[in-house]
Structures are given as structure tokens and as C-alpha cells.
Design an enzyme around this catalytic site. Structure first.
Site, mmCIF file in Angstrom:
data_model
loop_
_atom_site.group_PDB
_atom_site.id
_atom_site.type_symbol
_atom_site.label_atom_id
_atom_site.label_comp_id
_atom_site.label_asym_id
_atom_site.label_seq_id
_atom_site.Cartn_x
_atom_site.Cartn_y
_atom_site.Cartn_z
ATOM 1 N N HIS A 159 56.863 -0.800 -39.408
ATOM 2 C CA HIS A 159 58.087 -1.083 -40.160
ATOM 3 C C HIS A 159 59.084 0.044 -39.930
ATOM 4 O O HIS A 159 58.720 1.124 -39.478
ATOM 5 C CB HIS A 159 57.794 -1.190 -41.664
ATOM 6 N N ARG B 182 42.919 8.807 -47.818
ATOM 7 C CA ARG B 182 44.125 9.580 -47.480
ATOM 8 C C ARG B 182 45.207 9.292 -48.506
ATOM 9 O O ARG B 182 45.319 8.153 -48.987
ATOM 10 C CB ARG B 182 44.605 9.186 -46.082
ATOM 11 N N ASP C 5 61.925 2.153 -42.332
ATOM 12 C CA ASP C 5 62.277 2.299 -43.744
ATOM 13 C C ASP C 5 63.721 1.842 -43.927
ATOM 14 O O ASP C 5 64.608 2.315 -43.217
ATOM 15 C CB ASP C 5 62.140 3.769 -44.180
ATOM 16 N N HIS D 203 57.406 2.817 -37.511
ATOM 17 C CA HIS D 203 56.216 3.642 -37.744
ATOM 18 C C HIS D 203 55.182 2.845 -38.534
ATOM 19 O O HIS D 203 55.471 1.754 -39.043
ATOM 20 C CB HIS D 203 56.594 4.952 -38.447
HETATM 21 C C1 OGA Z 1 55.996 4.393 -45.997
HETATM 22 C C2 OGA Z 1 55.288 4.973 -44.828
HETATM 23 C C3 OGA Z 1 53.482 6.333 -43.983
HETATM 24 C C4 OGA Z 1 52.300 7.103 -44.463
HETATM 25 O O1 OGA Z 1 55.461 4.507 -47.127
HETATM 26 O O2 OGA Z 1 57.088 3.838 -45.783
HETATM 27 O O3 OGA Z 1 55.738 4.807 -43.735
HETATM 28 O O4 OGA Z 1 51.794 7.898 -43.670
HETATM 29 N N1 OGA Z 1 54.162 5.682 -45.043
HETATM 30 O O5 OGA Z 1 51.857 6.880 -45.595
HETATM 31 NI NI NI Z 2 57.774 4.091 -43.861
#
Ligand code: OGA
Ligand code: NI
Length: 360
Positions: free
Chosen positions: A227, A293, A229, A283
Site C-alpha cells: 500500500h 513484532r 500511505d 510498502h
Molecule cells: C502502516 C505501515 C508498516 C510496519 O501502518 O501503514 O506501513 O512496519 N506499517 O508496520
Molecule cells: Ni504504511
């Protein structure tokens, strides 16, 4: 959490070997990352120091990163490590609660805030292997802060303390965001007050805690699917487990956790504010077999009803205005009601926005 209270689609530790099919992602999204992203680490201490050369260097590094993929890390950012630890501890303690306790503050369909395990209601497939807790933030205006109200009304009076920790954490993130917005403005050669005007006191932002339980079959699923952001910039704190990956040069690259650092990335609305010069990059987050995590994501959002418009200095014959004029509330409406945020949200939003505005 026992199987009675566990929602049927929760990703939490399941003993059977295969993962539920709703969590299995198509192969095209599962290619592995073999390389590390070469994002710069910006020392904000030296940016604020006496040496103008150091500040210029920081600005130059940020510019190069944003032209290519929009990710960089910040060090010596001045955010109290104890505050970060307190926020992490509150988040982990929350996610370890029994399912029915967490479900008291369940995110409702069409709503934006609350606890969610895999958005199970809205989408039947490609579920993320994670649980999230999302809430809004704005600077204290008068009485009880927004985050304190959220925690108390969702989970009970005893959550006042947790609400206060997150209020403080978000205040620190907002302050840091404004510094980063200033650097971004300078790096584009734009008077920093232009961009700061979108993030004045009183505008709301979004905070999300992401908890990724370990997974018995991590090669089949994703913690967060690919996605971009949609907000302006994101400040992410990740623990030392690792899992964040960015799609650059047609392949996935992982972002190595750096002790004490925040990962910053450009979101869609800053891409628009830069007239497409800076990249809001795709990402995702992968999960692993051994470790849970946690990441804490602060999404800086522009004032809801202010037209999102790149400054005229960034518009030229060679680089005409690339996006229609819209507001953050238009984009939010689209992602809440018409579209599941993914790697093409902005393009699809623009098409939808233009066609719905032009329809009789
Ligand atoms: C998000 C995201 C990545 C992560 O919350 O938009 O990309 O490593 N998170 O949690
Ligand atoms: Ni994100």
C-alpha cells in the site's frame, strides 16, 4: 486468548500448521526481499546544530531519498526514549489482553478508530496477519485530550493512564512532524510556512499501533499488504524484529531497524503537495516464524477542508499541475467508503474524484 473468545479470523497464535485461507495472499504479492533499502539516516541533532553545512547536507540527503523512494530514517530526534518505551509497553500490554477485552473497543464498520483484527468484516480475503489499534489525535484544546477520551470510553476508566501516554507520544510525533515538514519544504526550495499551513494546531492526525503475531507459515501471508500511505507523512517506530519492506526498482527491499531511529515516509498527499516530485512509495510488512513484532505509526494528516495544492513554484510548462484539487476529507471518504487502500489508491481516487465531480 482461548478459542472460545478468539474471533474466528484472528491471526493470533494458532497451533495448527496451516493458516486460515483468508490470510493467504496471491503469489504476486509474496516475492521475497533480498536486498536492504539504502535509505539515509538523518542526524537531526546536527541539522539543528551550529554548522550550516550539516543542515544543508541533511536537506540534500532528504531530497535525494524523496526523489527516489520517499523513505528515510531520523536519529537524534529529541523524542524521549522513556516515552517511546512507555508507548510500546502500553501497546504490547493491550495486545496481550484477552480477545473479549480488546473487542470492547472494536473498530466498527465504516468507522476509523478502534481495535481490529484483520478487518474481517469488511473484506473476506487477503487479510493482514496483524491486529491494530487506531485512534485520532489532535492537540489539547481545553478539557480532556482526545486520546484519553478514546481509551476511557472504549475500554474503561482504568485506561486513563494509557490514553495519557499516547497523548504525549502523539504530541511528540506532531512536533517532530513539523520539523520534518520544514526540512521537506526547504529541500523543495519552498518557503516552509507554505507546507506548515496544512498542519496547524487543531488539525487531526491518526495513530496506529500494529501488532504482528509470529506466524507458522510466514511465506504465505503478509502483516500489512502492499500500500501507499494516503496521509502526508508517516513516522514509524519499529522494534528490532524487522519486517518493513519497500518496493523500489521493481523489487522488494527491507528497511533495517536502527536502534533509536524513526522511519519517515512520504504519503500520497505530500506527493500531491510536491506536484509529484516526491514519491509516496509502495510498502508492506512481512511476518516471521519466531517473533511477535510491534510498530507504532503516526500518520500526519492535513487540515480536513483545506484544498491540497502544490505551490506555484513547483508548476511549470515542463511540470504542469499533476493532480486535481481536493481535500483530505475527500480522500478519507474515498478510502472509508469506496476503496480498500492499496498501492494505487491515489490514482484511483483521482479518477473517481474527477468523474464524480464531472457527473451531472
Ligand atoms: C502502516 C505501515 C508498516 C510496519 O501502518 O501503514 O506501513 O512496519 N506499517 O508496520
Ligand atoms: Ni504504511
Amino acid at each position: 486468548m482461548d478459542s472460545q473468545t478468539r474471533p474466528s479470523t484472528s491471526p493470533q497464535h494458532q497451533n495448527n500448521l496451516s493458516i486460515p485461507k483468508q490470510f493467504v495472499w496471491p503469489d504476486e504479492h509474496l516475492a521475497r526481499a533480498h536486498e536492504e533499502l539504502n535509505e539515509p539516516a538523518i542526524d537531526l541533532g546536527s541539522y539543528f546544530g551550529a554548522d550550516p553545512k550539516a543542515a544543508r547536507n541533511a536537506i540534500r540527503l532528504v531530497r535525494a531519498a524523496c526523489l527516489s523512494h520517499g523513505f528515510f530514517q531520523v536519529l537524534n530526534h529529541g523524542v524521549d526514549v522513556e516515552l517511546i518505551r512507555a508507548a510500546q509497553d502500553c501497546a504490547v500490554a493491550f495486545f496481550k489482553l484477552p480477545g473479549d477485552e480488546k473487542m470492547k473497543g472494536e473498530k466498527k464498520r465504516g468507522g476509523m478508530w478502534g481495535y481490529s483484527n484483520a478487518h474481517a468484516e469488511r473484506f473476506p480475503s487477503r487479510l493482514p496477519w496483524k491486529e491494530t489499534l487506531t485512534f485520532g489525535f489532535h492537540e489539547r484544546c481545553g478539557d480532556a485530550p482526545l486520546t484519553v477520551e478514546f481509551f476511557k470510553s472504549s475500554f474503561g476508566q482504568s485506561y486513563e493512564h494509557v490514553g495519557l501516554v499516547f497523548q504525549k507520544y502523539c504530541e511528540a510525533m506532531k512536533k517532530l512532524s513539523i520539523v520534518i515538514i520544514e526540512i521537506l519544504g526547504k529541500s523543495l526550495g519552498i518557503d516552509p510556512s507554505y507546507y506548515k499551513g496544512y498542519f496547524e494546531e487543531g488539525c487531526s492526525s491518526i495513530m496506529r499501533c500494529n501488532f504482528y503475531p509470529s506466524c507458522q507459515d510466514p511465506a504465505l501471508t503478509l502483516g500489512t499488504g502492499p500500500h501507499c500511505d494516503p496521509n502526508s507523512i508517516t513516522i514509524l517506530h519499529q522494534d528490532q524484529v524487522g519486517g518493513l519492506q519497500v518496493f523500489v526498482d521493481n523489487k522488494w527491499k527491507f528497511v533495517r531497524p536502527r536502534n533509536g531511529a524513526f522511519v519517515v515516509n512520504i504519503g500520497d498527499t505530500f506527493q500531491v503537495l510536491s506536484n509529484g516530485i516526491y514519491k509516496s512509495c509502495v510498502h508492506r510488512a512481512v511476518v516471521n516464524k519466531e517473533h511477535d513484532r510491534l510498530s507504532l505509526a503516526f500518520f500526519l494528516c492535513p487540515t480536513e477542508d483545506k484544498s491540497i495544492r502544490a505551490p506555484s513554484d513547483l508548476i511549470s510548462k515542463e511540470q504542469p499541475r499533476m493532480y486535481p484539487e481536493f481535500t483530505w476529507s475527500d480522500l478519507l471518504h474515498f478510502t472509508q467508503h469506496h476503496y480498500r487502500a492499496d498501492d494505487a489508491t491515489l490514482q484511483n481516487f483521482c479518477n473517481w474524484f474527477l468523474s464524480s465531480n464531472n457527473s451531472p
